[in-house]
Design an enzyme around this catalytic site. Sequence first.
Site, short mmCIF file in Angstrom:
data_model
loop_
_atom_site.label_atom_id
_atom_site.label_comp_id
_atom_site.label_asym_id
_atom_site.label_seq_id
_atom_site.Cartn_x
_atom_site.Cartn_y
_atom_site.Cartn_z
N HIS A 279 0.87 -1.19 0.00
CA HIS A 279 0.00 0.00 0.00
C HIS A 279 0.90 1.23 0.00
CE1 HIS A 279 -3.50 2.35 0.52
NE2 HIS A 279 -3.83 2.07 1.77
N HIS A 318 -2.70 -2.31 -9.98
CA HIS A 318 -3.63 -1.71 -9.03
C HIS A 318 -4.88 -2.56 -8.97
CE1 HIS A 318 -6.02 1.33 -6.97
NE2 HIS A 318 -4.87 1.89 -6.65
N ASP A 374 2.49 5.45 -7.19
CA ASP A 374 3.76 5.35 -6.49
C ASP A 374 4.97 5.19 -7.40
OD1 ASP A 374 2.87 5.58 -3.88
OD2 ASP A 374 2.14 3.52 -3.89
N1 ACO Z 1 4.44 -6.99 -10.91
C1 ACO Z 1 4.28 -8.19 -11.53
N2 ACO Z 1 3.13 -8.83 -11.62
C2 ACO Z 1 2.06 -8.25 -11.07
C3 ACO Z 1 2.13 -7.01 -10.41
C4 ACO Z 1 3.37 -6.36 -10.36
N3 ACO Z 1 3.51 -5.19 -9.77
N4 ACO Z 1 0.90 -6.65 -9.96
C5 ACO Z 1 0.09 -7.67 -10.32
N5 ACO Z 1 0.79 -8.62 -10.98
C6 ACO Z 1 0.25 -9.84 -11.58
C7 ACO Z 1 -0.09 -10.88 -10.50
O1 ACO Z 1 1.02 -11.72 -10.25
C8 ACO Z 1 -1.23 -11.59 -11.15
O2 ACO Z 1 -0.72 -12.45 -12.12
P1 ACO Z 1 -1.37 -13.92 -12.35
O3 ACO Z 1 -2.76 -13.65 -12.84
O4 ACO Z 1 -0.48 -14.59 -13.34
O5 ACO Z 1 -1.34 -14.59 -10.99
C9 ACO Z 1 -1.98 -10.51 -11.90
O6 ACO Z 1 -0.99 -9.52 -12.21
C10 ACO Z 1 -3.12 -9.89 -11.12
O7 ACO Z 1 -2.59 -9.33 -9.93
P2 ACO Z 1 -3.25 -9.45 -8.50
O8 ACO Z 1 -2.17 -9.74 -7.48
O9 ACO Z 1 -4.43 -10.38 -8.53
O10 ACO Z 1 -3.79 -7.99 -8.31
P3 ACO Z 1 -4.30 -7.36 -6.95
O11 ACO Z 1 -5.41 -6.48 -7.32
O12 ACO Z 1 -4.53 -8.39 -5.91
O13 ACO Z 1 -3.02 -6.51 -6.46
C11 ACO Z 1 -1.49 -4.78 -6.13
C12 ACO Z 1 -2.88 -5.17 -6.64
C13 ACO Z 1 -1.29 -5.25 -4.66
C14 ACO Z 1 -1.36 -3.25 -6.16
C15 ACO Z 1 -0.43 -5.44 -7.03
O14 ACO Z 1 -0.60 -4.99 -8.36
C16 ACO Z 1 0.98 -5.17 -6.56
O15 ACO Z 1 1.48 -5.90 -5.68
N6 ACO Z 1 1.66 -4.11 -7.12
C17 ACO Z 1 2.99 -3.76 -6.65
C18 ACO Z 1 2.90 -2.99 -5.36
C19 ACO Z 1 2.40 -1.56 -5.58
O16 ACO Z 1 2.84 -0.85 -6.47
N7 ACO Z 1 1.49 -1.15 -4.68
C20 ACO Z 1 0.92 0.21 -4.72
C21 ACO Z 1 -0.54 0.17 -5.04
S1 ACO Z 1 -1.14 1.80 -5.23
C22 ACO Z 1 -1.33 2.32 -3.70
O17 ACO Z 1 -1.46 1.65 -2.72
C23 ACO Z 1 -1.35 3.75 -3.54
#
Ligand code: ACO
Length: 440
Positions: A279, A318, A374
């Site tokens: 987050h 996201h 971010d």
């Molecule tokens: N890098 C690589 N792969 C990713 C990323 C990433 N940053 N984000 C999602 N994916 C992939 C997942 O592995 C998943 O792949 P799969 O279908 O093969 O298993 C797919 O994309 C869907 O992702 P989920 O994890 O289901 O998405 P979710 O909505 O649960 O997660 C989150 C969202 C936590 C923001 C995620 O994208 C992430 O971890 N991003 C990196 C951390 C980040 O930048 N956080 C800031 C968010 S913005 C904020 O809080 C202000």
Amino acid sequence: MATGESAEALHPAQDTLSVTDNRTGASYEIPISDGTIRAMDLRKIKVDPADFGLMTYDPAFTNTASCRSAITEIDGEKGVLNYRGYPIEQLAEESTYLETAYLILHGELPSRRQHDEWVHNITHHTILHENIKKFIDGFRYDAHPMGMLVSTVAGMSTFYPEAKEILDPASRRDQQHRLIAKLPTLAAFAYRHSVGLPFAYPDNRLSYCGNFLNMLFKMTEVSYTPNPIIERALDVLFILHADHEQNCSTHAMRSVGSSHVDPYSAVAAAIAALYGTLHGGANEMVLRMLRAIGSTARVPEYIKRVKAGEVKLMGFGHRVYKNYDPRARIIKKIADQVFEVTGRNPLLDIALELERIALQDDYFVTRRLYPNVDFYSGLIYQSLKFPVEMFPVLFAIPRTVGWLAQWEEMLVDQEQKIARPRQIYTGHRRRDYVSMAQRA
Ligand code: ACO
């Protein structure tokens, strides 16, 4: 609902969902309203009168609306973000953080008189009780400022015992002023403590962000004059972070606040939720990632590791946006203005190259992964000489108004109660206690 009208009266159900229970052959008409069905309507679906009824299972609330809200609207498919109906792009261009904070909390843009009164109220609540300084002093020199912020905000509830009167609108308003006003002071004091500098007191002549910069960076000068480009950039970053509907920390604020605890304790819980790397901790992780990559030449190698599932591309993806995060677009512009003052951040080239490759790579395209807020904010903060530990703090300060507006909305919503989800029990069924001597 504050008006006393029921949800059905305001949003009459026009459609229904027909459900046939194959277990019993019974049919049910479940009203659909605002694109949702009410989870409680499923409880009527039973195999026999003694049955508890059907529940929904939704870990991480990926498809559950937990409230009605009139504060922030996001269209994740189109990449749209509006506060109280106003597009984020217009607010970032025309408004100030404090005006936007008023809008978020009160629902309308202020008149000149309302604005001046609001700014006066916030400005005149920035001072901390001297005893709060003592517990900041008690932290180790290398304490993480988010840890300090969580604790000192929670501690503030003991200084304002009347904050428990959460059903009194006047008391709520006082605490909202205090929290919005004092967060920058707490954050700046936490920073000064970590770098071993004496605390710099608020200067009421300055703007919200100008004063924050003063409390952070004032050295021996009699009065501090912020650089107007940096001051405005920070103000816009604060506008972009002011609210984002039902994210993890806002959910924490609403959930903890639903027990009717005072707002300092609830905001401390929200800050704790924001602290996590998925987050508010993400921009810190972006910077660490860019440093670890080290050069544009090593970007393809890193992307390969992301695709192999070894690491994440921090600052990408996201839960809601399946398009470019509109805040990321605005931040990219601010970055250029800031770098004109501070000099170009060498990590920017690595970030641009990561974005360029990711946006055309099938892995990211098919998963609809785009830069989020971010991805670039950390580069700006680093150029402004903030240590990475301060990044989530710079998120918590502006988000405080969002948390408070959501908390207020939750408290006056007659449909809301103490948050208390259900579970699917997966443990042992009843069994008898075995004395220690008889255990295997
Ligand atoms: N890098 C690589 N792969 C990713 C990323 C990433 N940053 N984000 C999602 N994916 C992939 C997942 O592995 C998943 O792949 P799969 O279908 O093969 O298993 C797919 O994309 C869907 O992702 P989920 O994890 O289901 O998405 P979710 O909505 O649960 O997660 C989150 C969202 C936590 C923001 C995620 O994208 C992430 O971890 N991003 C990196 C951390 C980040 O930048 N956080 C800031 C968010 S913005 C904020 O809080 C202000």
